[in-house]
Design an enzyme around this catalytic site. Structure first.
Site, PDB file in Angstrom:
ATOM      1  N   PRO A 113       0.795  -1.224   0.000  1.00 52.82           N
ATOM      2  CA  PRO A 113       0.000   0.000   0.000  1.00 52.82           C
ATOM      3  C   PRO A 113       0.832   1.281   0.000  1.00 52.82           C
ATOM      4  O   PRO A 113       1.839   1.383   0.697  1.00 52.82           O
ATOM      5  CB  PRO A 113      -0.815  -0.096   1.296  1.00 52.82           C
ATOM      6  CG  PRO A 113      -0.899  -1.551   1.571  1.00 52.82           C
ATOM      7  CD  PRO A 113       0.402  -2.133   1.079  1.00 52.82           C
ATOM      8  N   ASN A 114       0.382   2.203  -0.808  1.00 57.94           N
ATOM      9  CA  ASN A 114       0.905   3.572  -0.911  1.00 57.94           C
ATOM     10  C   ASN A 114       2.250   3.684  -1.606  1.00 57.94           C
ATOM     11  O   ASN A 114       2.727   4.790  -1.846  1.00 57.94           O
ATOM     12  CB  ASN A 114       0.958   4.251   0.468  1.00 57.94           C
ATOM     13  CG  ASN A 114      -0.404   4.323   1.098  1.00 57.94           C
ATOM     14  OD1 ASN A 114      -1.365   4.757   0.454  1.00 57.94           O
ATOM     15  ND2 ASN A 114      -0.521   3.881   2.333  1.00 57.94           N
ATOM     16  N   ARG A 147       5.120  11.192  -2.517  1.00 61.55           N
ATOM     17  CA  ARG A 147       4.737  11.029  -1.106  1.00 61.55           C
ATOM     18  C   ARG A 147       5.946  11.242  -0.200  1.00 61.55           C
ATOM     19  O   ARG A 147       6.925  10.504  -0.276  1.00 61.55           O
ATOM     20  CB  ARG A 147       4.186   9.618  -0.872  1.00 61.55           C
ATOM     21  CG  ARG A 147       3.898   9.321   0.585  1.00 61.55           C
ATOM     22  CD  ARG A 147       3.548   7.853   0.796  1.00 61.55           C
ATOM     23  NE  ARG A 147       3.362   7.592   2.200  1.00 61.55           N
ATOM     24  CZ  ARG A 147       3.590   6.430   2.770  1.00 61.55           C
ATOM     25  NH1 ARG A 147       4.009   5.410   2.054  1.00 61.55           N
ATOM     26  NH2 ARG A 147       3.401   6.273   4.053  1.00 61.55           N
ATOM     27  N   TYR A 167      11.010   9.215   1.610  1.00 59.16           N
ATOM     28  CA  TYR A 167      11.024   8.146   0.614  1.00 59.16           C
ATOM     29  C   TYR A 167      11.762   8.489  -0.675  1.00 59.16           C
ATOM     30  O   TYR A 167      11.871   7.640  -1.558  1.00 59.16           O
ATOM     31  CB  TYR A 167       9.586   7.730   0.292  1.00 59.16           C
ATOM     32  CG  TYR A 167       8.845   7.227   1.504  1.00 59.16           C
ATOM     33  CD1 TYR A 167       9.164   6.003   2.075  1.00 59.16           C
ATOM     34  CD2 TYR A 167       7.844   7.985   2.090  1.00 59.16           C
ATOM     35  CE1 TYR A 167       8.505   5.543   3.198  1.00 59.16           C
ATOM     36  CE2 TYR A 167       7.168   7.533   3.218  1.00 59.16           C
ATOM     37  CZ  TYR A 167       7.499   6.314   3.767  1.00 59.16           C
ATOM     38  OH  TYR A 167       6.845   5.853   4.881  1.00 59.16           O
ATOM     39  N   ASN A 183       8.415  -5.118  -0.401  1.00 64.11           N
ATOM     40  CA  ASN A 183       8.238  -3.990   0.503  1.00 64.11           C
ATOM     41  C   ASN A 183       6.749  -3.969   0.816  1.00 64.11           C
ATOM     42  O   ASN A 183       5.956  -3.477   0.020  1.00 64.11           O
ATOM     43  CB  ASN A 183       8.685  -2.677  -0.136  1.00 64.11           C
ATOM     44  CG  ASN A 183       8.547  -1.500   0.816  1.00 64.11           C
ATOM     45  OD1 ASN A 183       7.819  -1.565   1.804  1.00 64.11           O
ATOM     46  ND2 ASN A 183       9.235  -0.413   0.515  1.00 64.11           N
ATOM     47  N   ALA A 198       2.846  -0.501   4.940  1.00 67.03           N
ATOM     48  CA  ALA A 198       2.219  -0.542   6.263  1.00 67.03           C
ATOM     49  C   ALA A 198       1.743  -1.935   6.654  1.00 67.03           C
ATOM     50  O   ALA A 198       1.589  -2.223   7.843  1.00 67.03           O
ATOM     51  CB  ALA A 198       1.055   0.443   6.315  1.00 67.03           C
ATOM     52  N   HIS A 224       3.375  -4.200   9.467  1.00 62.97           N
ATOM     53  CA  HIS A 224       3.084  -4.080  10.889  1.00 62.97           C
ATOM     54  C   HIS A 224       1.727  -4.651  11.283  1.00 62.97           C
ATOM     55  O   HIS A 224       1.344  -4.567  12.449  1.00 62.97           O
ATOM     56  CB  HIS A 224       3.163  -2.613  11.300  1.00 62.97           C
ATOM     57  CG  HIS A 224       4.269  -1.876  10.615  1.00 62.97           C
ATOM     58  ND1 HIS A 224       5.605  -2.136  10.874  1.00 62.97           N
ATOM     59  CD2 HIS A 224       4.257  -0.934   9.639  1.00 62.97           C
ATOM     60  CE1 HIS A 224       6.351  -1.356  10.103  1.00 62.97           C
ATOM     61  NE2 HIS A 224       5.560  -0.627   9.343  1.00 62.97           N
ATOM     62  N   ASP A 247       1.331 -15.519   6.433  1.00 60.43           N
ATOM     63  CA  ASP A 247       0.885 -16.881   6.155  1.00 60.43           C
ATOM     64  C   ASP A 247       1.061 -17.246   4.684  1.00 60.43           C
ATOM     65  O   ASP A 247       1.433 -18.373   4.360  1.00 60.43           O
ATOM     66  CB  ASP A 247      -0.577 -17.065   6.570  1.00 60.43           C
ATOM     67  CG  ASP A 247      -0.766 -17.104   8.077  1.00 60.43           C
ATOM     68  OD1 ASP A 247       0.239 -17.188   8.821  1.00 60.43           O
ATOM     69  OD2 ASP A 247      -1.932 -17.046   8.525  1.00 60.43           O
ATOM     70  N   GLU A 257      12.784  -8.839   2.741  1.00 60.42           N
ATOM     71  CA  GLU A 257      11.936  -7.712   3.143  1.00 60.42           C
ATOM     72  C   GLU A 257      12.742  -6.423   2.991  1.00 60.42           C
ATOM     73  O   GLU A 257      13.872  -6.328   3.484  1.00 60.42           O
ATOM     74  CB  GLU A 257      11.511  -7.921   4.594  1.00 60.42           C
ATOM     75  CG  GLU A 257      10.613  -6.864   5.160  1.00 60.42           C
ATOM     76  CD  GLU A 257      10.264  -7.128   6.625  1.00 60.42           C
ATOM     77  OE1 GLU A 257       9.787  -6.185   7.264  1.00 60.42           O
ATOM     78  OE2 GLU A 257      10.473  -8.264   7.133  1.00 60.42           O
ATOM     79  N   HIS A 268      12.628  -2.066   3.202  1.00 58.64           N
ATOM     80  CA  HIS A 268      11.978  -0.820   3.619  1.00 58.64           C
ATOM     81  C   HIS A 268      12.881   0.336   3.231  1.00 58.64           C
ATOM     82  O   HIS A 268      14.086   0.308   3.517  1.00 58.64           O
ATOM     83  CB  HIS A 268      11.728  -0.806   5.128  1.00 58.64           C
ATOM     84  CG  HIS A 268      10.829  -1.912   5.566  1.00 58.64           C
ATOM     85  ND1 HIS A 268       9.477  -1.867   5.360  1.00 58.64           N
ATOM     86  CD2 HIS A 268      11.106  -3.093   6.157  1.00 58.64           C
ATOM     87  CE1 HIS A 268       8.942  -2.985   5.818  1.00 58.64           C
ATOM     88  NE2 HIS A 268       9.920  -3.751   6.293  1.00 58.64           N
ATOM     89  N   SER A 302      12.696   3.517   4.303  1.00 63.19           N
ATOM     90  CA  SER A 302      13.089   4.240   5.514  1.00 63.19           C
ATOM     91  C   SER A 302      13.527   3.236   6.577  1.00 63.19           C
ATOM     92  O   SER A 302      13.269   2.036   6.474  1.00 63.19           O
ATOM     93  CB  SER A 302      11.921   5.075   6.040  1.00 63.19           C
ATOM     94  OG  SER A 302      10.880   4.241   6.510  1.00 63.19           O
ATOM     95  N   ARG A 354       5.882   1.132  14.006  1.00 63.00           N
ATOM     96  CA  ARG A 354       6.587   0.673  12.805  1.00 63.00           C
ATOM     97  C   ARG A 354       7.742  -0.276  13.125  1.00 63.00           C
ATOM     98  O   ARG A 354       8.330  -0.875  12.237  1.00 63.00           O
ATOM     99  CB  ARG A 354       7.129   1.853  12.009  1.00 63.00           C
ATOM    100  CG  ARG A 354       6.043   2.705  11.399  1.00 63.00           C
ATOM    101  CD  ARG A 354       6.636   3.708  10.423  1.00 63.00           C
ATOM    102  NE  ARG A 354       5.694   4.760  10.133  1.00 63.00           N
ATOM    103  CZ  ARG A 354       4.755   4.699   9.194  1.00 63.00           C
ATOM    104  NH1 ARG A 354       4.636   3.615   8.452  1.00 63.00           N
ATOM    105  NH2 ARG A 354       3.946   5.720   9.001  1.00 63.00           N
TER     106      ARG A 354
END
Length: 145
Positions: free
Chosen positions: A10-11, A18, A23, A75, A78, A81, A88, A99, A101, A103, A112
């Protein structure tokens, strides 16, 4: 040809506009184009997907199994978290994943700092900007190609 998958949650479609102070100014399209080029140079294929919907990301993960994807770079945004469903799905397909990220999630808000994915990930890259994607793909290519 070895296949890898890049998933963005998302986002992340808003990258470039943004909160550029967090970012950066590169768009998701820029990141995908760069990683696709790196993949091609290494005789690999990169499948790129982004969704703001958790169920679509779960479906992409499920599809990765039938597409013979060797490693997923994700990535989750949100959903990192909050999403037991992503955890799963990733555990269920038994495909290694890294994984990423942009930031440093450990230097931001308290909520976070918890990831539902990190403990089952092949590795975690956090806080290195968009270069984290390149590092993750480099590891995937060297380890799973």
């Amino acid at each position: 040809m070895t296949k890898f998958m890049l998933l963005n949650g998302p986002n992340l479609n808003l990258l470039g506009t943004r909160e550029p102070e967090i970012y950066g100014s590169e768009s998701l399209g820029d990141i995908e184009a760069n990683l696709t080029e790196i993949s091609k140079k290494n005789n690999c294929e990169l499948l790129c997907h982004q969704s703001n919907a958790e169920h679509e990301l779960v479906n992409f993960i499920h599809d990765a199994k039938s597409q013979n994807v060797k490693c997923i770079v994700i990535n989750p945004g949100a959903l990192t978290h909050s999403s037991i469903a992503l955890r799963d799905a990733l555990a269920g397909v038994n495909i290694p994943f890294i994984e990423v990220h942009i930031s440093n999630i450990y230097s931001r808000e308290e909520f976070r700092k918890n990831s539902y994915l990190s403990d089952i990930a092949e590795g975690v890259i956090s806080g290195l900007g968009i270069q984290g994607y390149e590092l993750a793909l480099d590891v995937a290519i060297k380890k799973f190609n």
